[in-house]
Design a protein around this motif. Structure first.
Motif, PDB file in Angstrom:
ATOM      1  N   ASP A 163     -21.903  77.533  31.716  1.00 25.30           N
ATOM      2  CA  ASP A 163     -21.131  76.486  31.026  1.00 25.30           C
ATOM      3  C   ASP A 163     -19.706  76.963  30.756  1.00 25.30           C
ATOM      4  O   ASP A 163     -19.377  77.444  29.659  1.00 25.30           O
ATOM      5  CB  ASP A 163     -21.820  76.094  29.715  1.00 25.30           C
ATOM      6  CG  ASP A 163     -23.153  75.415  29.962  1.00 25.30           C
ATOM      7  OD1 ASP A 163     -23.236  74.618  30.912  1.00 25.30           O
ATOM      8  OD2 ASP A 163     -24.108  75.692  29.216  1.00 25.30           O
ATOM      9  N   HIS A 164     -18.885  76.848  31.767  1.00 21.77           N
ATOM     10  CA  HIS A 164     -17.457  77.158  31.650  1.00 21.77           C
ATOM     11  C   HIS A 164     -16.769  76.370  32.745  1.00 21.77           C
ATOM     12  O   HIS A 164     -17.415  75.868  33.657  1.00 21.77           O
ATOM     13  CB  HIS A 164     -17.203  78.673  31.740  1.00 21.77           C
ATOM     14  CG  HIS A 164     -18.018  79.393  32.776  1.00 21.77           C
ATOM     15  ND1 HIS A 164     -17.579  79.565  34.054  1.00 21.77           N
ATOM     16  CD2 HIS A 164     -19.266  79.940  32.719  1.00 21.77           C
ATOM     17  CE1 HIS A 164     -18.516  80.214  34.753  1.00 21.77           C
ATOM     18  NE2 HIS A 164     -19.547  80.454  33.973  1.00 21.77           N
ATOM     19  N   LEU A 194     -14.031  69.915  36.443  1.00 24.15           N
ATOM     20  CA  LEU A 194     -13.074  68.988  35.846  1.00 24.15           C
ATOM     21  C   LEU A 194     -11.989  68.633  36.855  1.00 24.15           C
ATOM     22  O   LEU A 194     -11.150  69.456  37.209  1.00 24.15           O
ATOM     23  CB  LEU A 194     -12.455  69.609  34.579  1.00 24.15           C
ATOM     24  CG  LEU A 194     -11.519  68.688  33.790  1.00 24.15           C
ATOM     25  CD1 LEU A 194     -12.248  67.422  33.332  1.00 24.15           C
ATOM     26  CD2 LEU A 194     -10.944  69.425  32.580  1.00 24.15           C
ATOM     27  N   ASN A 225     -14.717  83.599  31.690  1.00 30.22           N
ATOM     28  CA  ASN A 225     -14.044  82.353  32.042  1.00 30.22           C
ATOM     29  C   ASN A 225     -13.839  81.550  30.758  1.00 30.22           C
ATOM     30  O   ASN A 225     -14.300  81.949  29.695  1.00 30.22           O
ATOM     31  CB  ASN A 225     -14.855  81.568  33.076  1.00 30.22           C
ATOM     32  CG  ASN A 225     -14.045  80.454  33.736  1.00 30.22           C
ATOM     33  OD1 ASN A 225     -12.820  80.366  33.579  1.00 30.22           O
ATOM     34  ND2 ASN A 225     -14.726  79.565  34.445  1.00 30.22           N
ATOM     35  N   PHE A 226     -13.145  80.434  30.889  1.00 32.40           N
ATOM     36  CA  PHE A 226     -12.846  79.595  29.741  1.00 32.40           C
ATOM     37  C   PHE A 226     -13.790  78.393  29.705  1.00 32.40           C
ATOM     38  O   PHE A 226     -14.054  77.770  30.726  1.00 32.40           O
ATOM     39  CB  PHE A 226     -11.403  79.096  29.819  1.00 32.40           C
ATOM     40  CG  PHE A 226     -10.391  80.218  29.811  1.00 32.40           C
ATOM     41  CD1 PHE A 226     -10.029  80.828  28.626  1.00 32.40           C
ATOM     42  CD2 PHE A 226      -9.840  80.675  30.997  1.00 32.40           C
ATOM     43  CE1 PHE A 226      -9.102  81.868  28.620  1.00 32.40           C
ATOM     44  CE2 PHE A 226      -8.906  81.716  31.001  1.00 32.40           C
ATOM     45  CZ  PHE A 226      -8.538  82.327  29.816  1.00 32.40           C
ATOM     46  N   ARG A 227     -14.276  78.099  28.502  1.00 34.92           N
ATOM     47  CA  ARG A 227     -15.036  76.873  28.302  1.00 34.92           C
ATOM     48  C   ARG A 227     -14.170  75.939  27.452  1.00 34.92           C
ATOM     49  O   ARG A 227     -13.517  76.398  26.523  1.00 34.92           O
ATOM     50  CB  ARG A 227     -16.345  77.180  27.568  1.00 34.92           C
ATOM     51  CG  ARG A 227     -17.210  75.934  27.269  1.00 34.92           C
ATOM     52  CD  ARG A 227     -18.444  76.315  26.462  1.00 34.92           C
ATOM     53  NE  ARG A 227     -19.256  77.305  27.175  1.00 34.92           N
ATOM     54  CZ  ARG A 227     -20.182  78.072  26.604  1.00 34.92           C
ATOM     55  NH1 ARG A 227     -20.443  77.952  25.316  1.00 34.92           N
ATOM     56  NH2 ARG A 227     -20.867  78.947  27.321  1.00 34.92           N
ATOM     57  N   ILE A 228     -14.187  74.678  27.812  1.00 34.51           N
ATOM     58  CA  ILE A 228     -13.459  73.707  27.004  1.00 34.51           C
ATOM     59  C   ILE A 228     -14.366  73.244  25.881  1.00 34.51           C
ATOM     60  O   ILE A 228     -15.441  72.699  26.117  1.00 34.51           O
ATOM     61  CB  ILE A 228     -12.981  72.519  27.865  1.00 34.51           C
ATOM     62  CG1 ILE A 228     -11.962  73.039  28.903  1.00 34.51           C
ATOM     63  CG2 ILE A 228     -12.356  71.428  26.998  1.00 34.51           C
ATOM     64  CD1 ILE A 228     -11.573  72.035  29.953  1.00 34.51           C
ATOM     65  N   VAL A 229     -13.920  73.508  24.650  1.00 34.49           N
ATOM     66  CA  VAL A 229     -14.701  73.144  23.461  1.00 34.49           C
ATOM     67  C   VAL A 229     -14.078  71.899  22.866  1.00 34.49           C
ATOM     68  O   VAL A 229     -12.864  71.850  22.646  1.00 34.49           O
ATOM     69  CB  VAL A 229     -14.640  74.296  22.424  1.00 34.49           C
ATOM     70  CG1 VAL A 229     -15.451  73.930  21.191  1.00 34.49           C
ATOM     71  CG2 VAL A 229     -15.138  75.587  23.033  1.00 34.49           C
ATOM     72  N   ARG A 230     -14.897  70.877  22.622  1.00 35.02           N
ATOM     73  CA  ARG A 230     -14.401  69.631  22.025  1.00 35.02           C
ATOM     74  C   ARG A 230     -15.177  69.298  20.774  1.00 35.02           C
ATOM     75  O   ARG A 230     -16.355  69.601  20.697  1.00 35.02           O
ATOM     76  CB  ARG A 230     -14.580  68.468  23.015  1.00 35.02           C
ATOM     77  CG  ARG A 230     -13.585  68.450  24.124  1.00 35.02           C
ATOM     78  CD  ARG A 230     -13.812  67.274  25.022  1.00 35.02           C
ATOM     79  NE  ARG A 230     -14.532  67.714  26.210  1.00 35.02           N
ATOM     80  CZ  ARG A 230     -14.312  67.259  27.448  1.00 35.02           C
ATOM     81  NH1 ARG A 230     -13.400  66.351  27.642  1.00 35.02           N
ATOM     82  NH2 ARG A 230     -14.996  67.702  28.474  1.00 35.02           N
TER      83      ARG A 230
ATOM     84  N   ILE B 159     -14.066  71.722  15.577  1.00 41.73           N
ATOM     85  CA  ILE B 159     -14.814  71.666  16.847  1.00 41.73           C
ATOM     86  C   ILE B 159     -15.540  72.979  17.105  1.00 41.73           C
ATOM     87  O   ILE B 159     -15.076  74.060  16.709  1.00 41.73           O
ATOM     88  CB  ILE B 159     -13.886  71.391  18.057  1.00 41.73           C
ATOM     89  CG1 ILE B 159     -12.757  72.424  18.126  1.00 41.73           C
ATOM     90  CG2 ILE B 159     -13.342  69.976  18.037  1.00 41.73           C
ATOM     91  CD1 ILE B 159     -12.049  72.470  19.451  1.00 41.73           C
ATOM     92  N   ALA B 223      -7.992  67.205  20.687  1.00 43.51           N
ATOM     93  CA  ALA B 223      -8.858  68.001  19.801  1.00 43.51           C
ATOM     94  C   ALA B 223      -9.819  68.853  20.623  1.00 43.51           C
ATOM     95  O   ALA B 223     -11.041  68.711  20.538  1.00 43.51           O
ATOM     96  CB  ALA B 223      -9.613  67.093  18.836  1.00 43.51           C
ATOM     97  N   ASN B 225     -10.138  73.000  22.538  1.00 48.73           N
ATOM     98  CA  ASN B 225      -9.539  74.318  22.728  1.00 48.73           C
ATOM     99  C   ASN B 225     -10.403  75.080  23.725  1.00 48.73           C
ATOM    100  O   ASN B 225     -11.444  74.594  24.155  1.00 48.73           O
ATOM    101  CB  ASN B 225      -9.421  75.066  21.400  1.00 48.73           C
ATOM    102  CG  ASN B 225      -8.519  76.295  21.487  1.00 48.73           C
ATOM    103  OD1 ASN B 225      -7.815  76.490  22.479  1.00 48.73           O
ATOM    104  ND2 ASN B 225      -8.541  77.114  20.466  1.00 48.73           N
ATOM    105  N   ARG B 227     -12.686  78.364  24.796  1.00 48.80           N
ATOM    106  CA  ARG B 227     -13.492  79.495  24.333  1.00 48.80           C
ATOM    107  C   ARG B 227     -13.606  80.470  25.495  1.00 48.80           C
ATOM    108  O   ARG B 227     -13.789  80.059  26.640  1.00 48.80           O
ATOM    109  CB  ARG B 227     -14.882  79.024  23.911  1.00 48.80           C
ATOM    110  CG  ARG B 227     -15.806  80.152  23.407  1.00 48.80           C
ATOM    111  CD  ARG B 227     -17.202  79.616  23.095  1.00 48.80           C
ATOM    112  NE  ARG B 227     -17.134  78.605  22.052  1.00 48.80           N
ATOM    113  CZ  ARG B 227     -18.099  77.702  21.807  1.00 48.80           C
ATOM    114  NH1 ARG B 227     -19.209  77.709  22.534  1.00 48.80           N
ATOM    115  NH2 ARG B 227     -17.950  76.824  20.842  1.00 48.80           N
ATOM    116  N   VAL B 229     -15.707  82.803  27.507  1.00 45.30           N
ATOM    117  CA  VAL B 229     -17.135  83.032  27.744  1.00 45.30           C
ATOM    118  C   VAL B 229     -17.272  84.316  28.547  1.00 45.30           C
ATOM    119  O   VAL B 229     -16.606  84.489  29.570  1.00 45.30           O
ATOM    120  CB  VAL B 229     -17.744  81.854  28.543  1.00 45.30           C
ATOM    121  CG1 VAL B 229     -19.220  82.079  28.803  1.00 45.30           C
ATOM    122  CG2 VAL B 229     -17.506  80.542  27.833  1.00 45.30           C
TER     123      VAL B 229
END
Lengths: 230, 230
Positions: A163-164, A194, A225-230, B159, B223, B225, B227, B229
């Motif tokens: 999940d990223h 995305l 890696n980066f996960r988009i947190v909303r 969030i 809204a 950001n 994270r 991982v």
């Protein structure tokens, strides 16, 4: 489907291996076949030289950039960003016609110290993805996977349950759909992909590198890696 | 502790409100006090004009940039990146001496279409954070918070349980420590604060904007950001 991977570096090797293991016929394209085969010395990290790697990956063919372009139904750009256009210019224009170029490269500039910056002419208000699309208008460039270490590109489940985020962009919707199907075979979940829109969005995904390189330098691992947190 | 917030926009307002609610004495610095007070019309999103906002936030003082610099023990840069240096040049050099500038701004360039790009002279091999540190060597610039929507800056728990990244960088370790203490009062967890090193790392955090803006454009919400991982 036959796939050509342009570039003999660790990214090209990783992608070629994975595609081959998924049953695709794969040819790696290089500037100089004999020179590539002669690289047998291991790198400082113990990775085998390309020539050695190729012997142990005998399902994978090696050819010139022109041969690879002719071979592949789909082309992957894993060359360094500074030489990507030159690599594809080696192809016969007809061998590029209507083909998808999956551009996973970055226009890194190592001439201004470390960490590398982006090549000025290919950053901010332009990008490598756009440059490829502009130079080869007969192709359909899809930018993806360039925002992470190659080990994760083909095995997203290695961290965080997969999940990223992996961004895509490109001007052709059908091309992006086809690339997504391959990414799913790599293990990418649909909800992690995305689609940012057209190829100008490469400006955004290539701009991930300056922060990616610094997080890597700070944390000491590329397996993030980066996960988009909303 | 007295804190001066340079900039009357939504970022400046949000930071000033939060700092005031935490018990700090706060003055907002602006180019033209009377002009700022006269802005009473709501924006297209229904946010009150600055003058109206100020009346309903009567604990917060308003002064010129020079007055704000004199007032604040610590200074926050929430001006547009294109005018940040000019704003701090309005201060008496002695009023900046040894003070921390928390630089939360971005060098956005709106002259080349949307989404904005970065100001060429303040990107890739340079940055706004470095420019401020270079122009005002008597200060200690700490870059942070610039990689997200202002609502999240002061309320990270909004969030993902607050588990997303906020980068810091700057040349002075003690200054970064002091800024971290304020960030923790905003709700930031220690493990979410990633110190990238010296101020040159602003090149990385300011380069988040090109991808941030595109994720925002695609998902329709600010809204969010990132994270990390692993």
């Amino acid at each position: 489907m036959k796939i050509a991977v342009f570039g003999t570096g660790s990214v090209g090797q990783t992608i070629a291996s994975k595609l081959s293991s998924l049953g695709y016929e794969v040819m790696i394209g290089t500037r100089d076949v004999n020179e590539s085969k002669s690289r047998t010395a291991a790198d400082p990290y113990g990775n085998p030289g390309f020539g050695t790697w190729l012997i142990s990956n005998s399902m994978i063919k090696l050819g010139s950039f022109a041969e690879a372009a002719s071979f592949g139904d789909l082309l992957v750009n894993a060359t360094s960003g500074s030489s990507s256009v030159k690599a594809f210019k080696s192809a016969k224009p007809d061998d590029l016609k209507e083909k998808i170029i999956v551009d996973i490269a970055n226009p890194l500039d190592f001439s201004k110290g470390m960490p590398p910056s982006l090549i000025p002419s290919l950053s901010n208000t332009f990008s490598l993805g756009e440059e490829l699309q502009k130079e080869f208008p007969q192709t359909k460039v899809v930018k993806t996977l360039n925002t992470m270490w190659c080990g994760l590109m083909v095995n997203p489940g290695m961290i965080g349950g997969g999940d990223h985020v992996n961004y895509l962009c490109g001007n052709d919707t059908e091309a992006k759909f086809k690339v997504k199907e391959i990414l799913k075979k790599f293990g990418w979940k649909n909800e992690s992909l995305l689609d940012l829109g057209d190829i100008t969005n490469s400006r955004g995904t290539e701009a991930v590198l300056p922060i990616w390189l610094r997080v890597w330098g700070t944390t000491g691992t590329g397996a993030f890696n980066f996960r988009i947190v909303r």
